[in-house]
Scaffold this active site. Structure first.
Site, PDB file in Angstrom:
ATOM      1  N   LYS A  13       0.925  -1.104   0.065  1.00 18.92           N
ATOM      2  CA  LYS A  13      -0.167   0.010   0.023  1.00 18.92           C
ATOM      3  C   LYS A  13       0.926   1.372   0.194  1.00 18.92           C
ATOM      4  CE  LYS A  13      -2.251  -0.921   3.752  1.00 18.92           C
ATOM      5  NZ  LYS A  13      -1.699  -2.098   4.216  1.00 18.92           N
ATOM      6  N   ARG A  88      -9.517   1.480   9.212  1.00 23.09           N
ATOM      7  CA  ARG A  88      -8.636  -0.041   9.497  1.00 23.09           C
ATOM      8  C   ARG A  88      -9.774  -0.799  10.504  1.00 23.09           C
ATOM      9  NH1 ARG A  88      -3.109   1.011   9.050  1.00 23.09           N
ATOM     10  NH2 ARG A  88      -1.714  -0.715   9.209  1.00 23.09           N
ATOM     11  N   ARG A 127      12.076  -5.334   5.300  1.00 25.24           N
ATOM     12  CA  ARG A 127      12.050  -4.009   5.177  1.00 25.24           C
ATOM     13  C   ARG A 127      12.673  -3.213   6.103  1.00 25.24           C
ATOM     14  NH1 ARG A 127       5.546  -2.174   5.085  1.00 25.24           N
ATOM     15  NH2 ARG A 127       5.705  -2.479   7.290  1.00 25.24           N
ATOM     16  N   ARG A 156      11.762  -1.402  11.338  1.00 27.63           N
ATOM     17  CA  ARG A 156      10.888  -0.863  11.978  1.00 27.63           C
ATOM     18  C   ARG A 156      10.342  -1.709  13.336  1.00 27.63           C
ATOM     19  NH1 ARG A 156       5.773   0.580   8.197  1.00 27.63           N
ATOM     20  NH2 ARG A 156       4.642  -0.340   9.921  1.00 27.63           N
ATOM     21  N   ARG A 167      -0.040  -8.266  13.938  1.00 29.67           N
ATOM     22  CA  ARG A 167      -0.521  -7.178  12.983  1.00 29.67           C
ATOM     23  C   ARG A 167      -1.356  -7.972  11.883  1.00 29.67           C
ATOM     24  NH1 ARG A 167       4.547  -4.507  10.542  1.00 29.67           N
ATOM     25  NH2 ARG A 167       3.052  -3.113   9.516  1.00 29.67           N
TER      26      ARG A 167
HETATM   27  P1  AMP Z   1       1.142   1.161   8.872  1.00 30.50           P
HETATM   28  O1  AMP Z   1       2.427   1.936   8.404  1.00 30.50           O
HETATM   29  O2  AMP Z   1       0.052   1.479   7.834  1.00 30.50           O
HETATM   30  O3  AMP Z   1       1.282  -0.460   8.858  1.00 30.50           O
HETATM   31  O4  AMP Z   1       0.815   1.599  10.381  1.00 30.50           O
HETATM   32  C1  AMP Z   1       1.433   1.142  11.397  1.00 30.50           C
HETATM   33  C2  AMP Z   1       0.803   1.130  12.634  1.00 30.50           C
HETATM   34  O5  AMP Z   1       0.307   2.265  12.891  1.00 30.50           O
HETATM   35  C3  AMP Z   1      -0.198   0.225  12.767  1.00 30.50           C
HETATM   36  O6  AMP Z   1       0.199  -1.186  13.117  1.00 30.50           O
HETATM   37  C4  AMP Z   1      -1.203   0.648  13.933  1.00 30.50           C
HETATM   38  O7  AMP Z   1      -0.474   0.641  15.166  1.00 30.50           O
HETATM   39  C5  AMP Z   1      -1.061   2.315  13.583  1.00 30.50           C
HETATM   40  N1  AMP Z   1      -2.224   2.586  12.679  1.00 30.50           N
HETATM   41  C6  AMP Z   1      -1.804   3.190  11.560  1.00 30.50           C
HETATM   42  N2  AMP Z   1      -3.117   3.488  10.870  1.00 30.50           N
HETATM   43  C7  AMP Z   1      -4.041   3.115  11.857  1.00 30.50           C
HETATM   44  C8  AMP Z   1      -5.475   3.373  11.646  1.00 30.50           C
HETATM   45  N3  AMP Z   1      -5.927   3.584  10.803  1.00 30.50           N
HETATM   46  N4  AMP Z   1      -6.055   2.918  12.898  1.00 30.50           N
HETATM   47  C9  AMP Z   1      -5.343   2.400  14.123  1.00 30.50           C
HETATM   48  N5  AMP Z   1      -4.017   2.447  14.234  1.00 30.50           N
HETATM   49  C10 AMP Z   1      -3.260   2.893  12.935  1.00 30.50           C
END
Ligand code: AMP
Length: 211
Positions: A13, A88, A127, A156, A167
């Site tokens: 994404k 989400r 990554r 990360r 996750r």
């Molecule tokens: P991502 O980079 O999109 O994988 O997001 C990394 C982390 O940020 C996720 O595992 C959540 O802990 C938090 N996060 C990002 N977007 C959301 C969301 N829309 N709702 C809740 N937590 C989020």
């Protein structure tokens, strides 16, 4: 063009969001990037959310909805946006509908990326993130420093194997119900995410053209 990107962690994404937003000159809104910036800058919000993000859990809906509400109303989103990482949960999707209707906007499509679990694990374990500026590098990036700022690359916190499992579970339980939510609205367009990024972008452009 107003798009939502949907798919498990590591489905591409972020990469596609960046490429698509550049190609169409629209905003790329990554909630993960926004949260990581708050954490890196040690803001009040950052300190509060760091343990949750690092454990691979979701930030509470009300907090996340508030962050996005301000961002979506900003001028640079008027011409279109790609939402990467939001919504989400069903509560976030319902809130997004309300925000968009208040702004007199509608989604054009929700792109759903399919990638096998083996490939997700391969991508996430390889990554890297720039410790200095936060730029994310895929498993195929061969250098050890950031091409943007020269910073050192690291893993990360939430890409560590024990957190990745959580996750993926969180995605299945809390996010995958959105597939049906958007299918009912006839917005889902499926894309094979298990291809090189340029090919994924090509498929996205053609699937949107034919929609
Ligand atoms: P991502 O980079 O999109 O994988 O997001 C990394 C982390 O940020 C996720 O595992 C959540 O802990 C938090 N996060 C990002 N977007 C959301 C969301 N829309 N709702 C809740 N937590 C989020």
């Amino acid at each position: 063009m107003r798009l939502v990107l949907l798919g498990p962690p590591g489905s591409g994404k972020g990469t596609l969001g960046t490429m698509f937003a550049q190609a169409k000159n629209i905003s790329h809104l990554s909630t993960g990037d926004m949260l990581r910036k708050e954490i890196a800058e040690k803001t009040q919000l950052g300190e509060k959310i760091a343990p949750i993000v690092n454990a691979g859990r979701l930030i509470p809906d009300d907090l996340m909805i508030d962050v996005l509400k301000h961002r979506l109303a900003a001028k640079d989103c008027a011409g279109g946006f790609v939402l990467d990482g939001f919504p989400r949960t069903t509560a976030q999707a319902v809130a997004l509908d309300a925000m968009l209707s208040q702004l007199r906007m509608e989604l054009d499509a929700v792109l759903l990326f399919s990638v096998s679990k083996n490939e997700i694990v391969r991508r996430l374990s390889g990554r890297r993130i720039c410790i200095q500026c936060g730029k994310i590098y895929t498993a195929d990036y061969a250098k050890s420093v950031c091409e943007k700022c020269g910073g050192r690359l690291g893993v990360r916190e939430d890409d560590k194997p024990e957190v990745v499992e959580r996750r993926l579970e969180v995605y299945e339980r809390q996010t995958s119900p959105l597939i049906d939510y958007y299918r009912e609205k006839d917005l889902i367009l499926e894309v094979n995410g298990e291809q090189p990024p340029e090919k994924v972008l090509g498929d996205v452009l053609s699937v949107l053209k034919n929609a």
